[in-house]
Design a protein around this motif. Structure first.
Motif, mmCIF file in Angstrom:
data_model
loop_
_atom_site.group_PDB
_atom_site.id
_atom_site.type_symbol
_atom_site.label_atom_id
_atom_site.label_comp_id
_atom_site.label_asym_id
_atom_site.label_seq_id
_atom_site.Cartn_x
_atom_site.Cartn_y
_atom_site.Cartn_z
ATOM 1 N N THR A 123 -4.411 1.512 -10.737
ATOM 2 C CA THR A 123 -5.498 1.984 -9.924
ATOM 3 C C THR A 123 -5.970 0.975 -8.966
ATOM 4 N N PHE B 53 -6.648 -0.305 -4.852
ATOM 5 C CA PHE B 53 -7.942 -0.378 -4.258
ATOM 6 C C PHE B 53 -8.017 -1.789 -3.614
ATOM 7 N N ASN C 83 -10.738 4.617 0.957
ATOM 8 C CA ASN C 83 -10.465 4.000 -0.436
ATOM 9 C C ASN C 83 -11.254 2.795 -0.732
ATOM 10 N N ASN D 284 -14.065 4.958 -2.244
ATOM 11 C CA ASN D 284 -13.793 5.447 -3.320
ATOM 12 C C ASN D 284 -13.532 4.270 -4.468
ATOM 13 N N GLY D 285 -13.132 3.264 -3.954
ATOM 14 C CA GLY D 285 -13.086 1.940 -4.834
ATOM 15 C C GLY D 285 -14.252 1.732 -5.452
ATOM 16 N N TYR E 207 0.941 -1.165 -0.067
ATOM 17 C CA TYR E 207 -0.163 0.151 0.053
ATOM 18 C C TYR E 207 0.874 1.164 -0.103
ATOM 19 N N THR F 125 -6.113 -2.235 -0.679
ATOM 20 C CA THR F 125 -6.951 -1.750 0.822
ATOM 21 C C THR F 125 -7.914 -2.817 1.253
ATOM 22 N N ILE G 111 -7.082 4.562 5.759
ATOM 23 C CA ILE G 111 -7.118 3.819 4.433
ATOM 24 C C ILE G 111 -8.512 3.875 4.108
ATOM 25 N N ASN H 270 0.715 3.939 -2.802
ATOM 26 C CA ASN H 270 0.362 5.221 -2.528
ATOM 27 C C ASN H 270 1.355 6.391 -2.945
#
Length: 401
Positions: free
Chosen positions: A88, A92, A136, A139-140, A73, A95, A133, A77
């Motif tokens: 990308t 994710f 994420n 957002n993922g 990670y 995470t 985190i 990052n």
């Protein structure tokens, strides 16, 4: 006795070899983490060890897996921060893996000691990291929604919601304090809807209902879930509840009216339209739906009057022409059925066909592809009005079907 001793010796020797091999593997993993290289290989090694049920109870292996994933990670990052090329989706994914690994380790770390005390050594540290985190996961989900991968997106939103109840994160009270919980639940519902999966639609329904800004869609997806399950009773109940709450929302009203019309309960359909008109008396949709209900009830003059009003406001409203044409056409058909009064009714029947004709022709002009609606009525009208050229043309279309 000698054979038993020999067997026990072999078992001990084999166990010692296995233990030695495992130690070597773990040392190699430590070196890989320290160097920050071959991390995918290190992860594979640890997951291979965790296949064994005994190893799955070994907190050290889980802790090492946490370290490997945290290093992955960190590197990902950094690349994203420096705008370097990086996958990308893989970022994710790490995470999600971290949440799984750290929660699994926490269950071992929080086991009672010999005196029954629960004193997890790493919970505070891991909780702080998982908190950092956590966005994420949300957002993922959004990332995969935009890619149209609704199954993967659902998994991310599901993890976001489920992890709020993980013991390792208990100190943050996410279920009560996290403002994104209702939004994540809504998007999970949306993904379930896109997948046509009733169970996924309903899994987080109660949480999604807390997202008041999207509650109309939540009600829609709930109704869709019952439709997928073929639970007609609950589907209709959901439509009714949604319509009561959101009479102007595009989903509930037309389906509710369509349902009642489909089972021949035209009075109920008319009642729904009247209730809708109380919410918005100017709506073209609501007024047209009322005209259709009146048409189905045989209240033809009221139907014609309402549709003429709609046409005066919007002269390209094709379906309003159709309803007027059908109102006159249906009356002609009904009179024609009485064979005993055929001659007495003939003039009236012809008059009704003449009244229907311009509206049906205008509907055909506005909706040329809707042959299934205008072909049969125009065929009958032209036949009864002895319109040879028009009849021949429509008959040719009929035979081409």
């Amino acid at each position: 006795m000698k054979k038993i001793r020999a067997l026990l010796f072999c078992i001990c020797l084999f166990s010692t070899c296995l233990c030695y091999a495992q130690k070597r593997q773990l040392q190699t993993v430590r070196d890989q983490v320290k160097a920050g290289k071959e991390l995918a290989k290190a992860e594979k090694t640890l997951r291979g060890l965790l296949v064994d049920s005994a190893a799955r109870r070994n907190g050290r292996i889980w802790l090492m897996l946490c370290d490997v994933l945290a290093k992955q990670y960190e590197q990902g990052n950094e690349k994203l921060y420096l705008r370097q090329k990086y996958d990308t989706a893989a970022f994710f994914s790490v995470t999600r893996k971290l949440y799984d690994a750290m929660s699994s380790f926490d269950s071992l770390d929080a086991r009672p000691d010999g005196q029954g005390r629960i004193r997890p050594k790493y919970r505070i540290k891991h909780a702080a990291f998982l908190k950092s985190i956590r966005p994420n996961l949300f957002n993922g989900g959004g990332y995969f929604v935009h890619r149209g991968d609704y199954q993967t997106a659902f998994d991310y939103y599901s993890d976001y919601l489920r992890s709020a109840s993980f013991p390792v994160l208990a100190g943050y009270d996410y279920m009560r304090k996290d403002a994104l919980i209702p939004h994540a639940a809504y998007w999970a519902m949306f993904c379930g809807y896109k997948l046509g999966d009733a169970d996924k639609i309903m899994r987080f329904k109660e949480l999604a209902e807390r997202d008041t800004s999207m509650l109309n869609f939540v009600r829609q997806y709930e109704a869709e879930a019952y439709l997928v399950k073929k639970d007609t009773a609950m589907y209709v109940k959901s439509l009714q509840a949604g319509f009561e709450q959101y009479p102007n929302f595009a989903f509930f009203f037309p389906r509710l009216v369509e349902y009642y019309a489909g089972i021949g309960e035209h009075e109920k359909a008319l009642e729904i339209t009247e209730r809708a008109l109380k919410a918005d008396s100017t709506s073209l949709l609501f007024r047209f739906a009322k005209s259709t209900a009146l048409l189905n009830l045989g209240r033809y003059s009221e139907c014609v009057r309402l549709c003429r009003q709609l046409i005066s406001e919007k002269d390209s409203f094709a379906d309003a022409y159709y309803n007027i044409g059908l109102a006159y056409f249906n009356q002609a058909i009904e009179l024609n059925k009485d064979r005993q009064k055929y001659r007495a009714n003939k003039e009236k029947v012809i008059s009704l066909y003449k009244l229907s004709r311009p509206y049906m022709e205008r509907y055909r002009e506005l909706a040329p592809t809707a042959k299934e609606k205008w072909l049969a009525p125009l065929y009958t009208i032209y036949l009864n009005l002895n319109m040879g050229r028009e009849f021949d043309e429509i008959d040719k279309i009929r035979k081409e079907k």
